[in-house]
Design a protein around this motif. Structure first.
Motif, PDB file in Angstrom:
ATOM      1  N   LEU A 699       0.493  -0.214  -8.358  1.00  0.00           N
ATOM      2  CA  LEU A 699       1.125   0.169  -7.098  1.00  0.00           C
ATOM      3  C   LEU A 699       0.240   1.192  -6.399  1.00  0.00           C
ATOM      4  O   LEU A 699      -0.362   2.064  -7.051  1.00  0.00           O
ATOM      5  CB  LEU A 699       2.515   0.776  -7.356  1.00  0.00           C
ATOM      6  N   SER A 700       0.176   1.132  -5.034  1.00  0.00           N
ATOM      7  CA  SER A 700      -0.662   2.063  -4.265  1.00  0.00           C
ATOM      8  C   SER A 700       0.120   2.583  -3.067  1.00  0.00           C
ATOM      9  O   SER A 700       1.040   1.923  -2.577  1.00  0.00           O
ATOM     10  CB  SER A 700      -1.950   1.378  -3.784  1.00  0.00           C
ATOM     11  N   CYS A 701      -0.249   3.802  -2.591  1.00  0.00           N
ATOM     12  CA  CYS A 701       0.386   4.445  -1.451  1.00  0.00           C
ATOM     13  C   CYS A 701      -0.730   5.119  -0.636  1.00  0.00           C
ATOM     14  O   CYS A 701      -1.443   5.996  -1.149  1.00  0.00           O
ATOM     15  CB  CYS A 701       1.419   5.472  -1.926  1.00  0.00           C
ATOM     16  N   SER A 702      -0.840   4.739   0.675  1.00  0.00           N
ATOM     17  CA  SER A 702      -1.963   5.212   1.493  1.00  0.00           C
ATOM     18  C   SER A 702      -1.450   5.980   2.710  1.00  0.00           C
ATOM     19  O   SER A 702      -0.565   5.499   3.425  1.00  0.00           O
ATOM     20  CB  SER A 702      -2.811   4.018   1.963  1.00  0.00           C
ATOM     21  N   VAL A 703      -2.001   7.237   2.962  1.00  0.00           N
ATOM     22  CA  VAL A 703      -1.685   8.052   4.136  1.00  0.00           C
ATOM     23  C   VAL A 703      -2.776   7.810   5.177  1.00  0.00           C
ATOM     24  O   VAL A 703      -3.947   8.137   4.966  1.00  0.00           O
ATOM     25  CB  VAL A 703      -1.603   9.545   3.760  1.00  0.00           C
ATOM     26  N   LYS A 704      -2.378   7.240   6.331  1.00  0.00           N
ATOM     27  CA  LYS A 704      -3.358   6.896   7.360  1.00  0.00           C
ATOM     28  C   LYS A 704      -3.738   8.087   8.226  1.00  0.00           C
ATOM     29  O   LYS A 704      -4.881   8.216   8.641  1.00  0.00           O
ATOM     30  CB  LYS A 704      -2.809   5.767   8.234  1.00  0.00           C
ATOM     31  N   SER A 705      -2.748   8.952   8.561  1.00  0.00           N
ATOM     32  CA  SER A 705      -3.064  10.122   9.392  1.00  0.00           C
ATOM     33  C   SER A 705      -2.161  11.271   8.966  1.00  0.00           C
ATOM     34  O   SER A 705      -1.071  11.069   8.442  1.00  0.00           O
ATOM     35  CB  SER A 705      -2.849   9.804  10.871  1.00  0.00           C
ATOM     36  N   GLN A 706      -2.627  12.567   9.272  1.00  0.00           N
ATOM     37  CA  GLN A 706      -1.873  13.747   8.906  1.00  0.00           C
ATOM     38  C   GLN A 706      -1.980  14.774  10.017  1.00  0.00           C
ATOM     39  O   GLN A 706      -2.866  14.715  10.871  1.00  0.00           O
ATOM     40  CB  GLN A 706      -2.390  14.316   7.586  1.00  0.00           C
ATOM     41  N   GLY A 762      -8.023  12.021  -0.901  1.00  0.00           N
ATOM     42  CA  GLY A 762      -6.859  12.858  -0.605  1.00  0.00           C
ATOM     43  C   GLY A 762      -5.717  12.131   0.040  1.00  0.00           C
ATOM     44  O   GLY A 762      -4.594  12.617   0.020  1.00  0.00           O
ATOM     45  N   GLY A 763      -5.911  10.970   0.604  1.00  0.00           N
ATOM     46  CA  GLY A 763      -4.838  10.252   1.281  1.00  0.00           C
ATOM     47  C   GLY A 763      -4.428   8.990   0.558  1.00  0.00           C
ATOM     48  O   GLY A 763      -3.655   8.203   1.109  1.00  0.00           O
ATOM     49  N   LEU A 764      -4.965   8.729  -0.660  1.00  0.00           N
ATOM     50  CA  LEU A 764      -4.645   7.515  -1.397  1.00  0.00           C
ATOM     51  C   LEU A 764      -4.088   7.904  -2.767  1.00  0.00           C
ATOM     52  O   LEU A 764      -4.706   8.678  -3.508  1.00  0.00           O
ATOM     53  CB  LEU A 764      -5.902   6.652  -1.559  1.00  0.00           C
ATOM     54  N   PHE A 765      -2.930   7.319  -3.067  1.00  0.00           N
ATOM     55  CA  PHE A 765      -2.252   7.609  -4.332  1.00  0.00           C
ATOM     56  C   PHE A 765      -1.911   6.275  -4.992  1.00  0.00           C
ATOM     57  O   PHE A 765      -1.583   5.300  -4.311  1.00  0.00           O
ATOM     58  CB  PHE A 765      -0.958   8.409  -4.105  1.00  0.00           C
ATOM     59  N   SER A 766      -2.006   6.220  -6.336  1.00  0.00           N
ATOM     60  CA  SER A 766      -1.699   4.983  -7.062  1.00  0.00           C
ATOM     61  C   SER A 766      -0.843   5.312  -8.277  1.00  0.00           C
ATOM     62  O   SER A 766      -0.957   6.392  -8.866  1.00  0.00           O
ATOM     63  CB  SER A 766      -2.991   4.266  -7.497  1.00  0.00           C
ATOM     64  N   LEU A 767      -0.012   4.307  -8.629  1.00  0.00           N
ATOM     65  CA  LEU A 767       0.875   4.423  -9.792  1.00  0.00           C
ATOM     66  C   LEU A 767       0.801   3.115 -10.566  1.00  0.00           C
ATOM     67  O   LEU A 767       0.903   2.038  -9.987  1.00  0.00           O
ATOM     68  CB  LEU A 767       2.328   4.682  -9.359  1.00  0.00           C
ATOM     69  N   THR A 768       0.587   3.224 -11.894  1.00  0.00           N
ATOM     70  CA  THR A 768       0.486   2.050 -12.767  1.00  0.00           C
ATOM     71  C   THR A 768       1.599   2.111 -13.813  1.00  0.00           C
ATOM     72  O   THR A 768       1.774   3.150 -14.475  1.00  0.00           O
ATOM     73  CB  THR A 768      -0.879   1.995 -13.464  1.00  0.00           C
ATOM     74  N   VAL A 769       2.349   0.990 -13.937  1.00  0.00           N
ATOM     75  CA  VAL A 769       3.387   0.850 -14.967  1.00  0.00           C
ATOM     76  C   VAL A 769       2.819  -0.061 -16.039  1.00  0.00           C
ATOM     77  O   VAL A 769       2.606  -1.265 -15.795  1.00  0.00           O
ATOM     78  CB  VAL A 769       4.687   0.277 -14.382  1.00  0.00           C
ATOM     79  N   GLN A 770       2.531   0.503 -17.214  1.00  0.00           N
ATOM     80  CA  GLN A 770       1.925  -0.251 -18.296  1.00  0.00           C
ATOM     81  C   GLN A 770       3.005  -1.071 -19.020  1.00  0.00           C
ATOM     82  O   GLN A 770       4.181  -0.729 -19.022  1.00  0.00           O
ATOM     83  CB  GLN A 770       1.241   0.701 -19.291  1.00  0.00           C
ATOM     84  N   ARG A 771       2.559  -2.161 -19.653  1.00  0.00           N
ATOM     85  CA  ARG A 771       3.410  -3.007 -20.502  1.00  0.00           C
ATOM     86  C   ARG A 771       4.722  -3.346 -19.787  1.00  0.00           C
ATOM     87  O   ARG A 771       5.817  -2.933 -20.182  1.00  0.00           O
ATOM     88  CB  ARG A 771       3.698  -2.352 -21.848  1.00  0.00           C
ATOM     89  N   ALA A 772       4.606  -4.128 -18.742  1.00  0.00           N
ATOM     90  CA  ALA A 772       5.769  -4.426 -17.894  1.00  0.00           C
ATOM     91  C   ALA A 772       6.823  -5.200 -18.675  1.00  0.00           C
ATOM     92  O   ALA A 772       6.502  -6.016 -19.554  1.00  0.00           O
ATOM     93  CB  ALA A 772       5.315  -5.233 -16.678  1.00  0.00           C
ATOM     94  N   GLU A 773       8.095  -4.895 -18.326  1.00  0.00           N
ATOM     95  CA  GLU A 773       9.247  -5.585 -18.894  1.00  0.00           C
ATOM     96  C   GLU A 773      10.012  -6.284 -17.771  1.00  0.00           C
ATOM     97  O   GLU A 773       9.799  -6.001 -16.595  1.00  0.00           O
ATOM     98  CB  GLU A 773      10.167  -4.595 -19.610  1.00  0.00           C
TER      99      GLU A 773
END
Length: 1188
Positions: A699-706, A762-773
């Motif tokens: 999963l990813s989350c991107s901030v385009k402007s601040q 600084g404007g890009l964040f990611s989240l990984t869920v391992q071993r999906a159920e």
């Protein structure tokens, strides 16, 4: 003191131990009758929580003592079961709350089905369960058998006639109970009078109207027999006229010792009319006048007119305003009550008998309170044989009212006050002036009273005629502090002062003056009364009291200043203090808190949460008014919110305490402190991911402007499931880079599977869920918050925005479980073995675990029942069917190869018949190690029929008839030719077959003499009587009465049974048969009857012997052997001798030993058959082979 604290601690601990809930219910069993109204009390004590407890009533019926049936509840209207719902809604069953912890259960129309064990339950309100929460008692409902009967009639009697009435009272109650019987008289709409009654304790009593006559024996109650009660009234009086009836009640003693009337019944009534005799009399009351003045005398004359007055007895009583003054009996001695007795003792009053028919009441000095109604009552009395008097008829004339006028007074009263309208808190002064036309005749007593707006009158203060001043009950405390004062300024002038007035002092002030003079007897009397009043209106301090808050700068930016003003109206004098408080509600909160307060004494108090305001706030209060201004500089977001001022109006009380009269709250002032305009933008793109278990979710989350380069971000990751209304928080990273796991991560155990990353940009964040159920499926998105540093050097959230969603679907592996669907039918005999096979043809994964369950459908039973279960951990469990049919010791499981399961049922029985099948569940491990059911399948069905062995029982049907003589014995053999099983047992019974009366038979018992006919007709004409029966367990039944003591049983072999009948008599002649029942053991070792067979009838004839040659020979043993036994050996020896002689002669003639082929003749012992009954001659027979 050293010993006090340990004792106190012990008492405290003891209190805790004893403070446990206890529920008590009325002690049972209680016996009540059908149709009655019953109450059962229930109390609870030692509980915690609210004082008002709830109660729930249930019953355990005798037909199902373990099953609770709910009746009624004080807290839940849906509590009753269906059988009680209609009665509860109709009010026939309800709970009456006596107190908070006590209640009564009412059943108004008791029914027989209401019998059972009742339970009172109190739902817990305690912090922990401790004690008893319910109690039980038993209720027995018995029939209402009480009957009360009397013959309805109408009787016409004459005064002094006797009266006798009877009443039948019966009851058939089996419980120990007492009866109470009462005779009552009903006259018109009057309350029934109890003539005489017998209590449940066998005590006779009467009502007050008949008590004297009962004590003199004039009224009696007698019991005649066991159920008849007779009422006797020896001398009827006109007052006895009315309807007489008897009433009975049945009483039972409850376990607590109290007696309860289960039922009451009344009989039909008897109307009794009593014709009075000629003993009438009249009474009249006379007086000279009806208007008197205080001190004058008055005389009342009560005149009796009747025949033979000197020979009759009369009693007279005098009454004033319906209150007794005096009474005088036939002896003419007056008896006065306490008040008039004092006046008589002082010579002011006299009661006397002037003549036989004239009675006098004299009052020598009238008082004003003597005004009212006077009357006399004359009662005729009858003297009994014992010398006592009985009241008869009573009469009284009309009342004579008199008026006693007081001595006239000439006083007048005037009232004046210092003001008619004042402000609350000001003082009031009143003056009361008394004026007289001439010289005052006596003394004055003065009462100051207040009549309020509701016309309620209260005494303020009063001055009695002796000069003593006393305050009223509601002014006692104010008077003690000097708030209310009264004094006599001059002999005819009185003043009243009320200081520090209150709103409730408003109303009409009245001065009540009473003039007193001394009477002839020295007592003070009221001459006259006058009163005058003046109205006072008091304006309440809180009237018009209002407060308003204003501001000219409702919107500011960071570091600006703003002013707030609190304006109070109206303007109050200095003696009326007002306190003002500024309150503040920060943005985003729901509660106000105090900033600063100007107290009523001029002090300043800061609130507990005003530290941030003190250095930047200026406060000013105007001297000419109560207005307060609040100035705040260097505004920031902490000063943004709603402001409000609260003013309190105070009043000083007479005891120097303060009372808050009113509180007014101003309007709200909202001050907005504006923040910079945000430029935050987050990517809104949508994605869709589909993957199999155990794969990672990216999963990813991107901030385009601040908004600013110094902006910090807080990122919150959410997942939204279709079943949830809102998304659930997975992970949060604050603007200071701190991690916080959400509730969803904690609940689902995701902490070890989450990986977060902030990229260098600084404007890009990611989240990984391992071993999906599979449970991880859902809609994922991020929530971004932009944070900036405020002027107070505190971080604040400037803006927030939500990203687009990523739809994630995590799937399980496809199911491939498949079982064999082969069908089958199997018929098998009992005690053999059945094999049930369950074959798994395919499965989803080799790592899966299987749960195998066998079940059966029984005939005429629609639902299936579990036989056995093999869990996925390879644990074998028995089902409910195994426990019911004793299968636990007969089941055997084998698995010769993976996927093949065989269940063996050993030693099968008939009840094992049914349709069997197996069901398999396949379980797979999830990525988190939790096993879940992936698939299930059911195999084909096997119909199993268990049969019992075929019946092969045969009984010998060819049995010869027999003829025996009297007193001899005959035998009845029962021979079993074949049997169904070597394990079988037999039950044998012998029967006598007699021809019914009217049957057409030539002779009983002989087959050759019977006529052939239809078998069914023969069976109808035969009467069967049992001689003896032997069960399969070798237990003998009773012998038939004609053969009792003459039967002997023998079991000669496992298949041959013999019954010998001794001492035969001609009555034993007839046909006999034996019936055999074959019993086999079931696989459960229980015996059952397989079949039965009956032999052919045996004809037995018993001859009636007389004194003949045959009977003489048979009765003598020596003669019998001489005649029948000894000749046969002699005859045999003779034959042998002849044969030997012939043999020798032949040997001499032929010189060879059988050389010519002639066989030698060998003589064997002859077989001699004879009848031991002496009914047939001996028979000598040579059987084949006797001669070789």
């Amino acid at each position: 003191m050293k010993c006090f604290f340990p004792v106190l601690s012990c008492l405290a601990v003891l209190g805790v131990v004893l403070a446990q809930r206890h529920v008590a219910v009325q002690e049972g069993p209680l016996y009540r009758t059908e149709g009655s109204h019953i109450t059962i009390w229930c109390n609870v004590s030692g509980y915690q929580g609210p004082s008002e407890q709830n109660f729930q009533w249930s019953i355990y019926l005798p037909s199902a003592p373990e099953r609770e049936v709910q009746i009624v509840s004080t807290v839940d209207s849906s509590f009753p079961y269906a059988i009680y719902t209609q009665r509860v809604r109709g009010g026939k069953i309800y709970v009456e709350r006596v107190q908070g912890n006590s209640a009564l259960l009412h059943i108004t129309d008791l029914q027989a089905r209401d019998a059972g064990e009742y339970e009172c339950h109190t739902p817990s309100t305690d912090n922990q369960y401790f004690g008893s929460y319910s109690a039980k008692m038993n209720l027995m409902v018995i029939p209402d058998t009480l009957q009360t009967t009397a013959v309805p009639q109408t009787l016409h009697k004459v005064e002094q006639d006797p009266l006798e009435l009877t009443c039948e009272v019966t009851t058939e109650t089996f419980q120990h109970s007492h009866l109470s019987v009462a005779w009552l008289r009903q006259r018109g709409g009057e309350k029934p009078a109890e003539v005489i009654a017998l209590s449940r304790d066998f005590v006779l009593y009467s009502s007050s109207e008949y008590a004297q006559r009962q004590s003199l024996g004039e009224v009696r109650l007698d019991k005649l027999g066991s159920s008849t009660f007779r009422l006797t009234v020896f001398h009827l009086q006109p007052s006895d006229q009315g309807e007489f009836y008897c009433e009975a009640a049945e009483w039972i003693q409850d376990p607590d010792g109290s007696w309860y009337a289960m039922t009451r019944k009344r009989s039909e009534g008897t109307v009794v009319n009593v014709q009075p005799t000629d003993k009438e009399f009249t009474v009249r009351l006379e007086t000279e006048k009806r208007l008197y003045t205080v001190g004058e005398p008055a005389e009342f004359r009560c005149i009796l007119e009747a025949q033979n007055v000197p020979d009759r007895y009369f009693a007279v009583s005098w009454a004033f305003n319906s209150s007794l003054i005096a009474s005088m009996g036939p002896n003419a001695v007056p008896v006065l009550n306490s008040e008039f007795a004092h006046r008589e003792a002082r010579g002011q009053l006299k009661v006397a008998k002037e003549s036989d028919g004239v009675f006098v009441l004299k009052i020598y000095h009238l008082r004003q309170e003597d005004s009212g109604k006077y009357n006399c009552r004359v009662t005729e009395r009858e003297k009994t044989v014992t010398g006592e008097f009985i009241d008869k008829e009573s009469k009284r004339p009309k009342n004579i009212p008199i008026i006693v006028l007081p001595i006239k007074s000439s006083i007048s009263v005037e009232v004046a006050s210092n003001a008619s309208v004042i402000l609350e808190g000001e003082n009031l002064h009143f003056s009361c002036s008394v004026r007289t036309a001439g010289r005052p005749q006596g003394r004055f007593s003065v009462i100051w009273q207040l009549v309020d707006r509701q016309n309620r009158r209260s005494n303020i203060m009063w001055l009695d005629r002796d000069g003593t001043v006393q305050p009223g009950a509601s002014y006692w405390e104010r008077s003690s502090f000097g708030g209310v004062q009264m004094e006599q300024v001059q002999p005819s002038s009185f003043s009243l002062g009320i200081f520090n007035s209150r709103k409730e002092d408003e109303g009409q002030y009245e001065c009540h003056v009473t003039e007193w003079v001394r009477a002839v007897d020295g007592e003070w009397q009221i001459v006259g009364e006058r009163r005058a009043s003046t109205p006072i209106s008091i304006t309440a301090l809180e009237m018009g009291f209002a407060v308003t808050a204003i501001s000219r700068t409702p919107g500011v930016t960071y570091s600006d200043s703003f002013d707030l003003q609190c304006i109070i109206k109206p303007h109050y004098p200095a003696r009326v203090p007002v306190s003002v408080t500024w309150r503040f509600q920060p943005v985003g909160t729901l509660e106000f808190h105090d900033l600063v307060t100007f107290t009523r004494d001029g002090g300043v108090q800061w609130g507990d949460r005003s530290s941030s305001f003190r250095t930047r706030t200026a406060i000013e209060k105007a001297e000419s008014s109560n207005n307060v201004r609040l100035s705040i500089s260097r505004a920031s977001d902490t000063e943004a919110g709603k402001y409000q001022c609260v003013a309190e109006l105070w009043r000083r009380n007479y005891n120097n305490t303060w009372t808050r009269l009113a509180e007014r709250t101003s309007n709200l002032l909202e001050i907005r402190v504006l923040q910079p305009v945000t430029k935050l933008q987050v990517s809104k793109s949508k994605r869709t991911l589909t993957l199999v278990e155990n794969r990672p979710i990216q999963l990813s989350c991107s901030v385009k402007s601040q908004t600013s380069q110094n902006s910090h971000f807080a990122v919150l990751w959410y997942v939204h499931k279709p079943s949830d209304a809102d998304g659930k928080l997975i992970l949060k990273t604050t603007h200071s880079s701190a991690f916080e796991y959400g509730t969803y991560a904690e609940e689902e155990g995701l902490r070890s599977r989450l990986q977060f990353e902030r990229h260098v940009s600084g404007g890009l964040f990611s989240l990984t869920v391992q071993r999906a159920e599979v449970s991880d499926s859902g809609s994922y998105y991020c929530h971004v918050e932009e944070w900036l540093l405020s002027p107070n050097y505190a971080w604040y959230k400037l803006a927030e925005e939500v990203s687009g969603r990523t739809e994630v679907t995590v799937k399980q592996p496809d199911s491939r479980l498949r079982l064999s669907q082969a069908q089958g039918n199997l018929s098998i005999l009992e005690t053999q073995q059945v094999q049930l096979e369950c074959v798994v043809l395919n499965r989803t994964s080799v790592a899966s675990q299987l749960l195998v369950e066998w079940f059966v459908w029984k005939p005429n039973h629609p639902e299936r029942e579990t036989v056995a279960r093999l869990s996925r951990e390879a644990t074998f469990h028995y089902g409910e069917q195994a426990a019911r049919n004793n299968l636990k010791g007969r089941l055997h499981l084998e698995s010769p190869s993976p996927g093949v399961y065989r269940l063996f049922i050993q030693n099968v029985a008939v009840q094992d018949s049914g349709t069997y099948s197996c069901r398999v569940e396949e379980w797979l491990p999830s990525p988190s190690g939790v096993w879940y059911k992936r698939a299930e399948d059911t195999a084909g069905q096997m119909a199993v029929t268990v049969m019992r062995p075929d019946a092969a029982l045969q009984v010998d049907t060819v049995v010869p008839n027999a003829t025996v003589s009297e007193k001899a014995a005959f035998q009845l053999d029962c021979s079993i030719v074949s049997r169904s099983s070597q394990d079988s047992r037999f039950a044998v019974a012998w029967y006598s077959l007699r021809t019914k009366a009217g049957g057409e038979r030539d002779g009983p018992g002989l087959g050759e003499q019977e006529e052939e006919g239809d078998e069914e007709e023969e069976e109808d004409q035969m009467e069967r009587m049992a001689l003896l029966s032997v069960g399969p367990d070798a237990v003998f039944g009773p012998e038939g009465s004609p053969w009792e003591g003459r039967l002997r049983f023998q079991r000669l072999s496992p298949l041959l049974y013999r019954l010998t009948v001794l001492q035969a008599s001609p009555q034993d002649t007839g046909n006999y048969s034996c019936r055999v029942e074959e019993w086999l053991p079931s696989p459960q070792k229980e015996w059952y009857r397989l079949t039965e067979e009956e032999s052919a009838p045996i004809g037995i004839r018993v001859l009636d012997t007389s004194s003949t040659l045959q009977s003489i020979i048979c009765s003598n043993d020596a003669l019998f052997y001489f005649v029948f036994f000894y000749p046969f050996p002699i005859f045999g020896i003779l034959i042998i001798t002849i044969l030997l002689v012939r043999f020798k002669s032949r040997n001499s003639s032929k010189n060879s030993d059988g050389k010519n082929g002639v066989p030698l003749l060998w003589i064997k012992e002859p077989h001699l058959n004879y009848s031991p009954t002496c009914l047939e001659p001996p028979v000598l027979s040579i059987h084949p082979g006797a001669i070789d």
